[in-house]
Scaffold this active site. Sequence first.
Site, PDB file in Angstrom:
ATOM      1  N   GLY A  31      89.725  15.045 -11.008  1.00  0.00           N
ATOM      2  CA  GLY A  31      89.312  14.631  -9.670  1.00  0.00           C
ATOM      3  C   GLY A  31      88.974  15.780  -8.745  1.00  0.00           C
ATOM      4  N   VAL A  32      89.348  15.625  -7.488  1.00  0.00           N
ATOM      5  CA  VAL A  32      89.003  16.619  -6.478  1.00  0.00           C
ATOM      6  C   VAL A  32      89.763  17.931  -6.745  1.00  0.00           C
ATOM      7  CG1 VAL A  32      90.684  15.874  -4.715  1.00  0.00           C
ATOM      8  CG2 VAL A  32      88.524  16.857  -4.006  1.00  0.00           C
ATOM      9  N   ASP A  33      90.955  17.830  -7.296  1.00  0.00           N
ATOM     10  CA  ASP A  33      91.765  19.010  -7.627  1.00  0.00           C
ATOM     11  C   ASP A  33      91.006  19.898  -8.625  1.00  0.00           C
ATOM     12  OD1 ASP A  33      93.924  20.700  -7.881  1.00  0.00           O
ATOM     13  OD2 ASP A  33      95.276  19.229  -8.802  1.00  0.00           O
TER      14      ASP A  33
ATOM     15  N   SER B 150      94.944  10.127  -2.979  1.00  0.00           N
ATOM     16  CA  SER B 150      95.629   9.124  -3.831  1.00  0.00           C
ATOM     17  C   SER B 150      94.773   7.960  -4.319  1.00  0.00           C
ATOM     18  CB  SER B 150      96.877   8.527  -3.135  1.00  0.00           C
ATOM     19  OG  SER B 150      97.978   9.368  -3.297  1.00  0.00           O
ATOM     20  N   THR B 151      93.518   7.863  -3.887  1.00  0.00           N
ATOM     21  CA  THR B 151      92.740   6.660  -4.248  1.00  0.00           C
ATOM     22  C   THR B 151      91.918   6.824  -5.524  1.00  0.00           C
ATOM     23  OG1 THR B 151      90.814   7.212  -2.889  1.00  0.00           O
ATOM     24  CG2 THR B 151      92.594   5.999  -1.811  1.00  0.00           C
ATOM     25  N   GLY B 152      92.102   7.959  -6.220  1.00  0.00           N
ATOM     26  CA  GLY B 152      91.411   8.162  -7.501  1.00  0.00           C
ATOM     27  C   GLY B 152      92.414   7.940  -8.633  1.00  0.00           C
TER      28      GLY B 152
ATOM     29  N   TYR C 201      95.496   8.521  -8.846  1.00  0.00           N
ATOM     30  CA  TYR C 201      96.799   7.977  -8.430  1.00  0.00           C
ATOM     31  C   TYR C 201      96.750   6.494  -8.057  1.00  0.00           C
ATOM     32  CZ  TYR C 201      99.378  12.434  -8.623  1.00  0.00           C
ATOM     33  OH  TYR C 201     100.008  13.579  -9.040  1.00  0.00           O
TER      34      TYR C 201
ATOM     35  N   ASP D  53      80.548  16.206  -1.497  1.00  0.00           N
ATOM     36  CA  ASP D  53      81.462  16.973  -2.349  1.00  0.00           C
ATOM     37  C   ASP D  53      82.232  17.909  -1.425  1.00  0.00           C
ATOM     38  OD1 ASP D  53      82.680  18.806  -3.989  1.00  0.00           O
ATOM     39  OD2 ASP D  53      80.876  19.270  -5.156  1.00  0.00           O
TER      40      ASP D  53
HETATM   41  N1  AR6 Z   1      84.802  15.805  -3.179  1.00  0.00           N
HETATM   42  C1  AR6 Z   1      85.322  14.775  -2.463  1.00  0.00           C
HETATM   43  N2  AR6 Z   1      86.035  13.774  -3.034  1.00  0.00           N
HETATM   44  C2  AR6 Z   1      86.207  13.818  -4.373  1.00  0.00           C
HETATM   45  C3  AR6 Z   1      85.711  14.871  -5.187  1.00  0.00           C
HETATM   46  C4  AR6 Z   1      84.974  15.887  -4.528  1.00  0.00           C
HETATM   47  N3  AR6 Z   1      84.451  16.928  -5.187  1.00  0.00           N
HETATM   48  N4  AR6 Z   1      86.057  14.609  -6.470  1.00  0.00           N
HETATM   49  C5  AR6 Z   1      86.739  13.451  -6.479  1.00  0.00           C
HETATM   50  N5  AR6 Z   1      86.823  12.965  -5.217  1.00  0.00           N
HETATM   51  P1  AR6 Z   1      91.623  12.129  -7.112  1.00  0.00           P
HETATM   52  P2  AR6 Z   1      94.413  11.395  -6.438  1.00  0.00           P
HETATM   53  C6  AR6 Z   1      87.473  11.734  -4.718  1.00  0.00           C
HETATM   54  O1  AR6 Z   1      91.736  11.451  -8.427  1.00  0.00           O
HETATM   55  O2  AR6 Z   1      94.092   9.965  -6.596  1.00  0.00           O
HETATM   56  C7  AR6 Z   1      94.425  15.141 -10.076  1.00  0.00           C
HETATM   57  O3  AR6 Z   1      94.492  15.262 -11.453  1.00  0.00           O
HETATM   58  C8  AR6 Z   1      87.750  10.622  -5.698  1.00  0.00           C
HETATM   59  O4  AR6 Z   1      86.582   9.856  -5.930  1.00  0.00           O
HETATM   60  O5  AR6 Z   1      90.971  13.450  -7.057  1.00  0.00           O
HETATM   61  O6  AR6 Z   1      95.192  11.823  -5.219  1.00  0.00           O
HETATM   62  C9  AR6 Z   1      95.593  15.842  -9.380  1.00  0.00           C
HETATM   63  O7  AR6 Z   1      95.976  17.013 -10.067  1.00  0.00           O
HETATM   64  C10 AR6 Z   1      88.794   9.832  -4.914  1.00  0.00           C
HETATM   65  O8  AR6 Z   1      88.161   8.997  -3.956  1.00  0.00           O
HETATM   66  O9  AR6 Z   1      93.106  12.348  -6.429  1.00  0.00           O
HETATM   67  C11 AR6 Z   1      96.661  14.796  -9.412  1.00  0.00           C
HETATM   68  O10 AR6 Z   1      97.336  14.801 -10.664  1.00  0.00           O
HETATM   69  C12 AR6 Z   1      89.567  10.909  -4.156  1.00  0.00           C
HETATM   70  O11 AR6 Z   1      88.761  12.080  -4.235  1.00  0.00           O
HETATM   71  C13 AR6 Z   1      95.904  13.510  -9.257  1.00  0.00           C
HETATM   72  O12 AR6 Z   1      94.578  13.779  -9.724  1.00  0.00           O
HETATM   73  C14 AR6 Z   1      90.932  11.226  -4.732  1.00  0.00           C
HETATM   74  O13 AR6 Z   1      90.901  11.117  -6.141  1.00  0.00           O
HETATM   75  C15 AR6 Z   1      95.798  13.093  -7.810  1.00  0.00           C
HETATM   76  O14 AR6 Z   1      95.191  11.835  -7.730  1.00  0.00           O
END
Ligand code: AR6
Length: 177
Positions: A38-40, A123-125, A127, A16
């Site tokens: 997600g991570v945000d 971007s791999t979640g 997006y 995390d």
């Molecule tokens: N620690 C590390 N990685 C994580 C965590 C964490 N705590 N939580 C999720 N991930 P995403 P995106 C991984 O969806 O695709 C948001 O709503 C997750 O499994 O967080 O760039 C923003 O506001 C994946 O592998 O980001 C944007 O609107 C990776 O982080 C949008 O999502 C990225 O997934 C951005 O989408």
Amino acid sequence: MKFKVNQTTVYFKIGDITKESVEAIVNAANSGLRGGGGVDGAIHRAGGPRIMEECRKIGSCPPGQAVVTTGGNLAATYVIHTVGPIYRGGQKEEASILHNAYLNCLRLAKEKGIQSIAFPSISTGIYGYPIEEAAEIALRICFQYAKQNIIPTELHFVLFSQKDFDVYRQTLKKLFP
Ligand code: AR6
């Protein structure tokens, strides 16, 4: 798992990112810097309201660019917010936007004298970027940057699942056999 690239050490782990004790963690944000899932979502929850206050002052961040705020209550001093591409099939400049997102985080870190930075898989979640392709872009630009720059001295990739970690490991083998 770790690698040495010139004077930079590159680390890979499952975890995390909000728990990382590095100087800066990278957020995969949206261009309105409004927070989200997600991570945000995890970063804003763990870091507290100061991060969002600063995001509001900054206002926005175009895809491929990066901005920096405090780390609030996180162990990290800074959060570098970048915006990756929304994946729409691969013909909409997604690869260059993703490349720029990583590169601009590294440039901003260097500008601020940040020695250690942790990246999620941008971007791999939500997006939807296929992680096999995204990992290749991430690793190419980060290793290239590390060859040419001393700061940051530590790059950390914090993957959120065993599957994502395995993709990174395979991609490393493919790119740097
Ligand atoms: N620690 C590390 N990685 C994580 C965590 C964490 N705590 N939580 C999720 N991930 P995403 P995106 C991984 O969806 O695709 C948001 O709503 C997750 O499994 O967080 O760039 C923003 O506001 C994946 O592998 O980001 C944007 O609107 C990776 O982080 C949008 O999502 C990225 O997934 C951005 O989408």
